[in-house]
Design a protein around this motif. Structure first.
Motif, mmCIF file in Angstrom:
data_model
loop_
_atom_site.group_PDB
_atom_site.id
_atom_site.type_symbol
_atom_site.label_atom_id
_atom_site.label_comp_id
_atom_site.label_asym_id
_atom_site.label_seq_id
_atom_site.Cartn_x
_atom_site.Cartn_y
_atom_site.Cartn_z
ATOM 1 N N GLY A 9 0.807 -1.236 0.000
ATOM 2 C CA GLY A 9 0.000 0.000 0.000
ATOM 3 C C GLY A 9 0.830 1.271 0.000
ATOM 4 N N SER A 10 2.175 1.145 -0.020
ATOM 5 C CA SER A 10 2.994 2.345 0.151
ATOM 6 C C SER A 10 3.250 3.123 -1.138
ATOM 7 N N SER A 11 2.925 2.560 -2.293
ATOM 8 C CA SER A 11 3.138 3.321 -3.538
ATOM 9 C C SER A 11 2.286 2.746 -4.667
ATOM 10 N N GLY A 12 2.297 3.457 -5.794
ATOM 11 C CA GLY A 12 1.690 2.960 -7.027
ATOM 12 C C GLY A 12 0.250 2.518 -6.903
ATOM 13 N N ILE A 13 -0.029 1.332 -7.461
ATOM 14 C CA ILE A 13 -1.395 0.793 -7.524
ATOM 15 C C ILE A 13 -1.950 0.578 -6.112
ATOM 16 N N GLY A 14 -1.095 0.095 -5.199
ATOM 17 C CA GLY A 14 -1.547 -0.154 -3.825
ATOM 18 C C GLY A 14 -1.992 1.127 -3.144
ATOM 19 N N ALA A 32 2.996 -2.620 4.155
ATOM 20 C CA ALA A 32 4.202 -2.651 3.324
ATOM 21 C C ALA A 32 5.407 -2.520 4.251
ATOM 22 N N ARG A 33 6.613 -2.467 3.647
ATOM 23 C CA ARG A 33 7.812 -2.304 4.478
ATOM 24 C C ARG A 33 8.064 -0.834 4.808
ATOM 25 N N ARG A 34 7.763 0.079 3.861
ATOM 26 C CA ARG A 34 8.069 1.508 4.097
ATOM 27 C C ARG A 34 6.932 2.157 4.897
ATOM 28 N N THR A 35 7.010 2.007 6.209
ATOM 29 C CA THR A 35 5.899 2.474 7.057
ATOM 30 C C THR A 35 5.818 3.993 7.104
ATOM 31 N N LEU A 59 4.752 -4.852 6.970
ATOM 32 C CA LEU A 59 4.616 -6.179 6.363
ATOM 33 C C LEU A 59 5.752 -6.441 5.389
ATOM 34 N N ASP A 60 6.345 -7.633 5.511
ATOM 35 C CA ASP A 60 7.234 -8.126 4.462
ATOM 36 C C ASP A 60 6.637 -9.448 3.992
ATOM 37 N N VAL A 61 6.105 -9.481 2.783
ATOM 38 C CA VAL A 61 5.389 -10.683 2.329
ATOM 39 C C VAL A 61 6.310 -11.882 2.110
ATOM 40 N N CYS A 86 -4.131 -8.549 -2.625
ATOM 41 C CA CYS A 86 -2.743 -9.042 -2.689
ATOM 42 C C CYS A 86 -2.067 -8.315 -3.846
ATOM 43 N N ASN A 87 -1.408 -7.208 -3.501
ATOM 44 C CA ASN A 87 -0.877 -6.313 -4.525
ATOM 45 C C ASN A 87 0.644 -6.186 -4.464
ATOM 46 N N ALA A 88 1.256 -6.498 -3.301
ATOM 47 C CA ALA A 88 2.706 -6.313 -3.157
ATOM 48 C C ALA A 88 3.423 -7.058 -4.272
ATOM 49 N N GLY A 150 11.092 -14.677 -14.907
ATOM 50 C CA GLY A 150 10.776 -14.821 -13.479
ATOM 51 C C GLY A 150 9.459 -14.125 -13.139
ATOM 52 N N TYR A 151 9.310 -12.905 -13.647
ATOM 53 C CA TYR A 151 8.081 -12.141 -13.401
ATOM 54 C C TYR A 151 6.877 -12.827 -14.040
ATOM 55 N N VAL A 152 7.055 -13.262 -15.285
ATOM 56 C CA VAL A 152 5.952 -13.922 -16.004
ATOM 57 C C VAL A 152 5.534 -15.199 -15.267
ATOM 58 N N PRO A 181 -3.633 -6.007 -14.677
ATOM 59 C CA PRO A 181 -3.316 -4.745 -15.344
ATOM 60 C C PRO A 181 -2.316 -4.951 -16.482
ATOM 61 N N GLY A 182 -2.397 -4.049 -17.464
ATOM 62 C CA GLY A 182 -1.342 -3.956 -18.487
ATOM 63 C C GLY A 182 -0.279 -3.004 -17.975
ATOM 64 N N PHE A 183 0.313 -2.194 -18.871
ATOM 65 C CA PHE A 183 1.367 -1.272 -18.433
ATOM 66 C C PHE A 183 0.764 -0.140 -17.599
ATOM 67 N N VAL A 184 1.333 0.075 -16.412
ATOM 68 C CA VAL A 184 0.885 1.157 -15.523
ATOM 69 C C VAL A 184 2.135 1.896 -15.049
ATOM 70 N N ARG A 185 2.087 3.240 -15.065
ATOM 71 C CA ARG A 185 3.273 4.010 -14.662
ATOM 72 C C ARG A 185 3.343 4.110 -13.137
ATOM 73 N N THR A 186 4.358 3.474 -12.541
ATOM 74 C CA THR A 186 4.525 3.516 -11.086
ATOM 75 C C THR A 186 6.021 3.589 -10.770
ATOM 76 N N GLU A 187 6.355 3.687 -9.490
ATOM 77 C CA GLU A 187 7.774 3.723 -9.091
ATOM 78 C C GLU A 187 8.526 2.475 -9.531
ATOM 79 N N PRO A 190 8.428 2.108 -14.052
ATOM 80 C CA PRO A 190 8.316 3.491 -14.570
ATOM 81 C C PRO A 190 7.878 3.580 -16.042
ATOM 82 N N GLN A 191 7.974 2.498 -16.773
ATOM 83 C CA GLN A 191 7.560 2.451 -18.191
ATOM 84 C C GLN A 191 8.281 3.520 -19.017
ATOM 85 N N ALA A 192 9.573 3.754 -18.689
ATOM 86 C CA ALA A 192 10.344 4.793 -19.371
ATOM 87 C C ALA A 192 10.454 4.501 -20.865
HETATM 88 N N1 LIG Z 1 2.929 -1.082 -12.964
HETATM 89 C C1 LIG Z 1 2.618 -2.005 -13.869
HETATM 90 O O1 LIG Z 1 2.818 -1.840 -15.092
HETATM 91 C C2 LIG Z 1 1.967 -3.286 -13.415
HETATM 92 C C3 LIG Z 1 1.325 -4.062 -14.401
HETATM 93 C C4 LIG Z 1 0.723 -5.255 -14.011
HETATM 94 C C5 LIG Z 1 0.762 -5.649 -12.686
HETATM 95 N N2 LIG Z 1 1.416 -4.875 -11.765
HETATM 96 C C6 LIG Z 1 1.457 -5.358 -10.378
HETATM 97 O O2 LIG Z 1 0.893 -4.388 -9.522
HETATM 98 C C7 LIG Z 1 1.443 -4.560 -8.206
HETATM 99 C C8 LIG Z 1 1.836 -3.198 -7.648
HETATM 100 O O3 LIG Z 1 2.923 -2.687 -8.398
HETATM 101 P P1 LIG Z 1 3.094 -1.146 -8.727
HETATM 102 O O4 LIG Z 1 3.143 -1.014 -10.202
HETATM 103 O O5 LIG Z 1 2.139 -0.318 -7.976
HETATM 104 O O6 LIG Z 1 4.611 -0.925 -8.222
HETATM 105 P P2 LIG Z 1 5.214 -0.102 -6.997
HETATM 106 O O7 LIG Z 1 4.748 1.305 -7.006
HETATM 107 O O8 LIG Z 1 6.676 -0.364 -7.054
HETATM 108 O O9 LIG Z 1 4.568 -0.809 -5.723
HETATM 109 C C9 LIG Z 1 5.000 -2.048 -5.257
HETATM 110 C C10 LIG Z 1 4.499 -2.212 -3.836
HETATM 111 O O10 LIG Z 1 4.856 -3.525 -3.367
HETATM 112 C C11 LIG Z 1 5.422 -3.396 -2.098
HETATM 113 N N3 LIG Z 1 6.382 -4.460 -1.819
HETATM 114 C C12 LIG Z 1 7.461 -4.837 -2.552
HETATM 115 N N4 LIG Z 1 8.122 -5.825 -1.918
HETATM 116 C C13 LIG Z 1 7.436 -6.087 -0.775
HETATM 117 C C14 LIG Z 1 7.601 -6.992 0.294
HETATM 118 N N5 LIG Z 1 8.644 -7.852 0.339
HETATM 119 N N6 LIG Z 1 6.711 -6.992 1.312
HETATM 120 C C15 LIG Z 1 5.660 -6.129 1.293
HETATM 121 N N7 LIG Z 1 5.450 -5.234 0.315
HETATM 122 C C16 LIG Z 1 6.321 -5.219 -0.714
HETATM 123 C C17 LIG Z 1 6.103 -2.042 -2.079
HETATM 124 O O11 LIG Z 1 6.166 -1.558 -0.740
HETATM 125 P P3 LIG Z 1 7.495 -1.452 0.158
HETATM 126 O O12 LIG Z 1 8.672 -1.299 -0.766
HETATM 127 O O13 LIG Z 1 7.238 -0.251 1.017
HETATM 128 O O14 LIG Z 1 7.510 -2.719 0.950
HETATM 129 C C18 LIG Z 1 5.119 -1.199 -2.883
HETATM 130 O O15 LIG Z 1 4.114 -0.689 -2.052
HETATM 131 C C19 LIG Z 1 2.596 -5.551 -8.351
HETATM 132 O O16 LIG Z 1 2.184 -6.834 -7.927
HETATM 133 C C20 LIG Z 1 2.863 -5.565 -9.847
HETATM 134 O O17 LIG Z 1 3.419 -6.778 -10.292
HETATM 135 C C21 LIG Z 1 2.007 -3.709 -12.097
#
Ligand SMILES: NC(=O)c1ccc[n+]([C@@H]2O[C@H](COP(=O)([O-])OP(=O)(O)OC[C@H]3O[C@@H](n4cnc5c(N)ncnc54)[C@H](OP(=O)(O)O)[C@@H]3O)[C@@H](O)[C@H]2O)c1
Length: 270
Positions: A9-14, A32-35, A59-61, A86-88, A150-152, A181-187, A190-192
């Motif tokens: 929940g600390s960034s991006g989609i969460g 998340a880890r970054r409280t 939380l560290d998953v 379940c988004n981490a 690995g991701y796939v 989700p498809g491509f989403v711009r997050t930390e 970054p989809q640079a």
């Molecule tokens: N962005 C895309 O294009 C995209 C597309 C399809 C699916 N997704 C999925 O969407 C989800 C969210 O990603 P995002 O794009 O929003 O990226 P993000 O901004 O980097 O967010 C990732 C989140 O996961 C948390 N996280 C990472 N490792 C963790 C751990 N060991 N324990 C607990 N939390 C952890 C991070 O929190 P902390 O670092 O604070 O722990 C952060 O809040 C992911 O599962 C990703 O695979 C993303």
């Protein structure tokens, strides 16, 4: 009040999902880890004066003890969990040779095994709170097989887990939804690669995915793709596989070049 737990929940989609649920009046345990980030998010939501609230949680998953402790804390403090998101997740996980093993294992540990740990830890509480729901934030990478292996693999695993869990748990009132989700711009993603190109138009924002989470919570449907047009590509992959493999190979070409460069750099510094 309905209680949701959002991992990552600390960034991006969460973070976008935490805000959206709080606006709808949920009590949201943002984990998340970054409280420090979570505390700022909780303050921001409180200052907005909406109907919901955010409770930060460490939380560290990758750590079963940490996941079990979160489930116990939620049961103690709230006595229920109506929604587990379940988004981490982390990206990466190219597998060229032995040097890549640790990263691939880490991606599997966070994205796939982290989801398994969370579902196991919350299973009883979700059943006691039925009708309740799990939303697994997987990816279209878990449908199409394009991207770092690995991701796939982790995302294909999440898709399979969500499908089988839904069959097992829906009869006891716990719906399990795969959100892809498809491509989403997050930390973390970054989809640079799309910057300054026409492809930038297909890159979605975290709020688009958060809105889809709200929709699947209302509908309790088993599967949702964001944006919806990716579904046509998934249908193509399953109905016209030979055409799809040609498209997939073309899509992978720039990544192949990038991987070769990385291997080169690594060999030179070794
Ligand atoms: N962005 C895309 O294009 C995209 C597309 C399809 C699916 N997704 C999925 O969407 C989800 C969210 O990603 P995002 O794009 O929003 O990226 P993000 O901004 O980097 O967010 C990732 C989140 O996961 C948390 N996280 C990472 N490792 C963790 C751990 N060991 N324990 C607990 N939390 C952890 C991070 O929190 P902390 O670092 O604070 O722990 C952060 O809040 C992911 O599962 C990703 O695979 C993303």
């Amino acid at each position: 009040m309905r209680v949701a737990v959002v991992t990552g929940g600390s960034s991006g989609i969460g973070a976008a999902t935490v805000r959206a649920l709080a606006r709808e009046g949920w009590t949201v345990v943002a984990a998340a880890r970054r409280t420090d980030r979570l505390a700022t998010l909780a303050e921001e939501v409180a200052a907005a004066g909406g109907p919901g609230r955010v409770v930060p949680a460490t939380l560290d998953v990758r750590d079963t003890v940490s996941v079990d402790a979160l489930a116990a804390a939620v049961a103690d403090a709230h006595g229920r969990c109506d929604l587990l998101v379940c988004n981490a997740g982390v990206g990466g996980g190219d597998l060229e040779d032995r040097a890549d093993l640790d990263e691939v294992l880490d991606v599997l540990d966070v994205d796939l095994l982290g989801t398994v740990r969370c579902c196991a830890a919350f299973a009883d509480l979700l059943a006691r709170s039925a009708p309740s729901q799990v939303v697994a934030v997987a990816s279209v990478a878990g449908k199409l097989g394009v991207g770092p292996p690995g991701y796939v693999a982790a995302k294909f695993g999440m898709v399979g887990l969500a499908e089988a869990l839904d069959l097992a748990w829906r009869p006891r009132g716990v719906a399990v939804t795969q959100l892809n989700p498809g491509f989403v711009r997050t930390e973390g993603f970054p989809q640079a690669w799309a910057d300054g190109t026409p492809a930038a138009r297909v890159v979605a924002e975290p709020d688009d995915v958060a809105a889809a989470v709200l929709r699947v919570v209302r509908s309790r449907r088993r599967e949702r793709t964001v944006p919806g047009w990716y579904r046509a590509v998934v249908v193509l992959r399953h109905t016209l596989a030979p055409a799809w493999w040609r498209i997939a190979a073309a899509t992978d070409r720039p990544r192949r070049r990038e991987r070769a460069l990385r291997r080169d750099r690594r060999d030179r510094t070794a």
